[in-house]
Enzyme design. Sequence first.
Site, PDB file in Angstrom:
ATOM      1  N   ASP A   1      40.669  33.397  39.410  1.00  0.00           N
ATOM      2  CA  ASP A   1      39.388  34.066  39.169  1.00  0.00           C
ATOM      3  C   ASP A   1      38.465  33.064  38.471  1.00  0.00           C
ATOM      4  O   ASP A   1      37.786  32.279  39.117  1.00  0.00           O
ATOM      5  CB  ASP A   1      39.682  35.325  38.340  1.00  0.00           C
ATOM      6  CG  ASP A   1      38.477  36.190  38.063  1.00  0.00           C
ATOM      7  OD1 ASP A   1      37.444  36.019  38.725  1.00  0.00           O
ATOM      8  OD2 ASP A   1      38.560  37.061  37.178  1.00  0.00           O
ATOM      9  N   GLU A  58      50.440  31.334  41.955  1.00  0.00           N
ATOM     10  CA  GLU A  58      49.604  32.351  41.298  1.00  0.00           C
ATOM     11  C   GLU A  58      49.279  33.482  42.266  1.00  0.00           C
ATOM     12  O   GLU A  58      49.227  33.278  43.476  1.00  0.00           O
ATOM     13  CB  GLU A  58      48.280  31.712  40.854  1.00  0.00           C
ATOM     14  CG  GLU A  58      48.269  31.243  39.411  1.00  0.00           C
ATOM     15  CD  GLU A  58      48.086  32.392  38.417  1.00  0.00           C
ATOM     16  OE1 GLU A  58      48.384  33.560  38.748  1.00  0.00           O
ATOM     17  OE2 GLU A  58      47.638  32.109  37.289  1.00  0.00           O
ATOM     18  N   ASP A  59      49.034  34.673  41.713  1.00  0.00           N
ATOM     19  CA  ASP A  59      48.529  35.772  42.528  1.00  0.00           C
ATOM     20  C   ASP A  59      47.056  35.550  42.876  1.00  0.00           C
ATOM     21  O   ASP A  59      46.648  35.681  44.010  1.00  0.00           O
ATOM     22  CB  ASP A  59      48.716  37.121  41.801  1.00  0.00           C
ATOM     23  CG  ASP A  59      48.175  37.112  40.368  1.00  0.00           C
ATOM     24  OD1 ASP A  59      47.731  36.058  39.868  1.00  0.00           O
ATOM     25  OD2 ASP A  59      48.204  38.191  39.744  1.00  0.00           O
ATOM     26  N   ASP A 105      47.793  44.129  39.059  1.00  0.00           N
ATOM     27  CA  ASP A 105      47.745  45.424  38.379  1.00  0.00           C
ATOM     28  C   ASP A 105      46.340  45.814  37.953  1.00  0.00           C
ATOM     29  O   ASP A 105      45.451  44.983  37.804  1.00  0.00           O
ATOM     30  CB  ASP A 105      48.617  45.389  37.121  1.00  0.00           C
ATOM     31  CG  ASP A 105      47.962  44.591  35.991  1.00  0.00           C
ATOM     32  OD1 ASP A 105      47.585  43.426  36.235  1.00  0.00           O
ATOM     33  OD2 ASP A 105      47.798  45.134  34.887  1.00  0.00           O
ATOM     34  N   ARG A 156      51.119  47.436  40.706  1.00  0.00           N
ATOM     35  CA  ARG A 156      51.767  46.191  41.131  1.00  0.00           C
ATOM     36  C   ARG A 156      52.709  46.397  42.323  1.00  0.00           C
ATOM     37  O   ARG A 156      52.983  45.488  43.084  1.00  0.00           O
ATOM     38  CB  ARG A 156      52.606  45.593  39.987  1.00  0.00           C
ATOM     39  CG  ARG A 156      51.799  45.101  38.812  1.00  0.00           C
ATOM     40  CD  ARG A 156      52.676  44.220  37.923  1.00  0.00           C
ATOM     41  NE  ARG A 156      52.098  44.027  36.598  1.00  0.00           N
ATOM     42  CZ  ARG A 156      51.182  43.111  36.314  1.00  0.00           C
ATOM     43  NH1 ARG A 156      50.713  42.322  37.251  1.00  0.00           N
ATOM     44  NH2 ARG A 156      50.729  42.983  35.082  1.00  0.00           N
ATOM     45  N   LYS A 199      38.831  33.753  44.066  1.00  0.00           N
ATOM     46  CA  LYS A 199      37.454  34.268  44.018  1.00  0.00           C
ATOM     47  C   LYS A 199      36.524  33.089  43.762  1.00  0.00           C
ATOM     48  O   LYS A 199      36.243  32.753  42.603  1.00  0.00           O
ATOM     49  CB  LYS A 199      37.309  35.280  42.873  1.00  0.00           C
ATOM     50  CG  LYS A 199      38.062  36.578  43.057  1.00  0.00           C
ATOM     51  CD  LYS A 199      37.846  37.455  41.821  1.00  0.00           C
ATOM     52  CE  LYS A 199      38.588  38.758  41.912  1.00  0.00           C
ATOM     53  NZ  LYS A 199      38.528  39.509  40.635  1.00  0.00           N
ATOM     54  N   PHE A 243      37.191  43.430  41.842  1.00  0.00           N
ATOM     55  CA  PHE A 243      38.511  43.628  41.260  1.00  0.00           C
ATOM     56  C   PHE A 243      39.458  44.195  42.312  1.00  0.00           C
ATOM     57  O   PHE A 243      39.153  45.173  42.990  1.00  0.00           O
ATOM     58  CB  PHE A 243      38.434  44.572  40.064  1.00  0.00           C
ATOM     59  CG  PHE A 243      39.722  44.622  39.297  1.00  0.00           C
ATOM     60  CD1 PHE A 243      40.089  43.587  38.452  1.00  0.00           C
ATOM     61  CD2 PHE A 243      40.586  45.693  39.445  1.00  0.00           C
ATOM     62  CE1 PHE A 243      41.295  43.618  37.757  1.00  0.00           C
ATOM     63  CE2 PHE A 243      41.796  45.737  38.754  1.00  0.00           C
ATOM     64  CZ  PHE A 243      42.153  44.694  37.915  1.00  0.00           C
TER      65      PHE A 243
HETATM   66  P1  5GP Z   1      41.519  33.605  35.509  1.00  0.00           P
HETATM   67  O1  5GP Z   1      42.125  32.994  34.286  1.00  0.00           O
HETATM   68  O2  5GP Z   1      41.484  32.676  36.702  1.00  0.00           O
HETATM   69  O3  5GP Z   1      40.167  34.207  35.219  1.00  0.00           O
HETATM   70  O4  5GP Z   1      42.368  34.866  35.889  1.00  0.00           O
HETATM   71  C1  5GP Z   1      43.605  34.733  36.389  1.00  0.00           C
HETATM   72  C2  5GP Z   1      44.418  35.988  36.159  1.00  0.00           C
HETATM   73  O5  5GP Z   1      43.604  37.148  35.929  1.00  0.00           O
HETATM   74  C3  5GP Z   1      45.187  36.270  37.412  1.00  0.00           C
HETATM   75  O6  5GP Z   1      46.407  35.594  37.412  1.00  0.00           O
HETATM   76  C4  5GP Z   1      45.318  37.775  37.367  1.00  0.00           C
HETATM   77  O7  5GP Z   1      46.460  38.136  36.624  1.00  0.00           O
HETATM   78  C5  5GP Z   1      44.070  38.249  36.660  1.00  0.00           C
HETATM   79  N1  5GP Z   1      43.027  38.666  37.645  1.00  0.00           N
HETATM   80  C6  5GP Z   1      41.928  37.993  38.033  1.00  0.00           C
HETATM   81  N2  5GP Z   1      41.214  38.675  38.944  1.00  0.00           N
HETATM   82  C7  5GP Z   1      41.893  39.822  39.150  1.00  0.00           C
HETATM   83  C8  5GP Z   1      41.681  40.951  40.019  1.00  0.00           C
HETATM   84  O8  5GP Z   1      40.726  41.064  40.795  1.00  0.00           O
HETATM   85  N3  5GP Z   1      42.625  41.939  39.953  1.00  0.00           N
HETATM   86  C9  5GP Z   1      43.709  41.874  39.124  1.00  0.00           C
HETATM   87  N4  5GP Z   1      44.543  42.891  39.160  1.00  0.00           N
HETATM   88  N5  5GP Z   1      43.940  40.827  38.305  1.00  0.00           N
HETATM   89  C10 5GP Z   1      43.045  39.813  38.331  1.00  0.00           C
HETATM   90 MG    MG Z   2      46.798  41.781  35.129  1.00  0.00          MG
HETATM   91 MG    MG Z   3      48.217  35.517  37.784  1.00  0.00          MG
END
Ligand code: 5GP
Ligand code: MG
Ligand code: MG
Length: 179
Positions: free
Chosen positions: A106, A102-103, A163, A169, A134, A156
């Site tokens: 969150d 994963e990138d 992105d 990206r 995070k 963020f």
């Molecule tokens: P989650 O489901 O854990 O809340 O979010 C995961 C996805 O939300 C990540 O894979 C990513 O694509 C997007 N995301 C979460 N935080 C950020 C952020 O700070 N910046 C960006 N660009 N995408 C985020």
């Molecule tokens: Mg995104």
């Molecule tokens: Mg992701």
Amino acid sequence: MHKIQVADRAFGIFLENENINKRISLISIQLNVDYEDRCPLFIGVLNGSFMFMSDLLKEVSISCEVAFIKVSSYEGTESTGAIKETFGLPQDLHNRDIIIVEDIVDTGFTLEHILAQVHAQKPASVKVCSLLLKPESLKKEIPELEYVGFEIPNEFVVGYGLDYNGLGRNLKDIYRVID
Ligand code: 5GP
Ligand code: MG
Ligand code: MG
């Protein structure tokens, strides 16, 4: 401070490519040791993980397979919670050692959704490798989250695969929103 504009928002430099790659080298050393002789299947979560996946796997020297899935849950700078799946798991995961790449983690909702599907296929093991985490916004426990590049504050970020409304990206460094 190194500032850039992505769409309507200003961002400041947060993690430089050189530091990202140093951290990736250390993670890959760990993976090379942990998965020696196990031929894991790396599954990258598109779109955000494409750059991390590429740089990471250039440093992974063990025998392995590579696949991608595509999910998205974000609109603008907020997680929507509703996971849209565009294309799903590509092959039989039964008895395989799986590493989800994963990138960023969150809230953890995206991973929870993916992990449920992966575990349903009874793989031998499942771990998650995320460039960013995070910790303050995590709402789910993710015991599979073994490899983390950087723990970051609840802000963020954009760049290095991540992105803002589809843009940014391609940036080689990671930036955080400043207004
Ligand atoms: P989650 O489901 O854990 O809340 O979010 C995961 C996805 O939300 C990540 O894979 C990513 O694509 C997007 N995301 C979460 N935080 C950020 C952020 O700070 N910046 C960006 N660009 N995408 C985020
Ligand atoms: Mg995104
Ligand atoms: Mg992701």
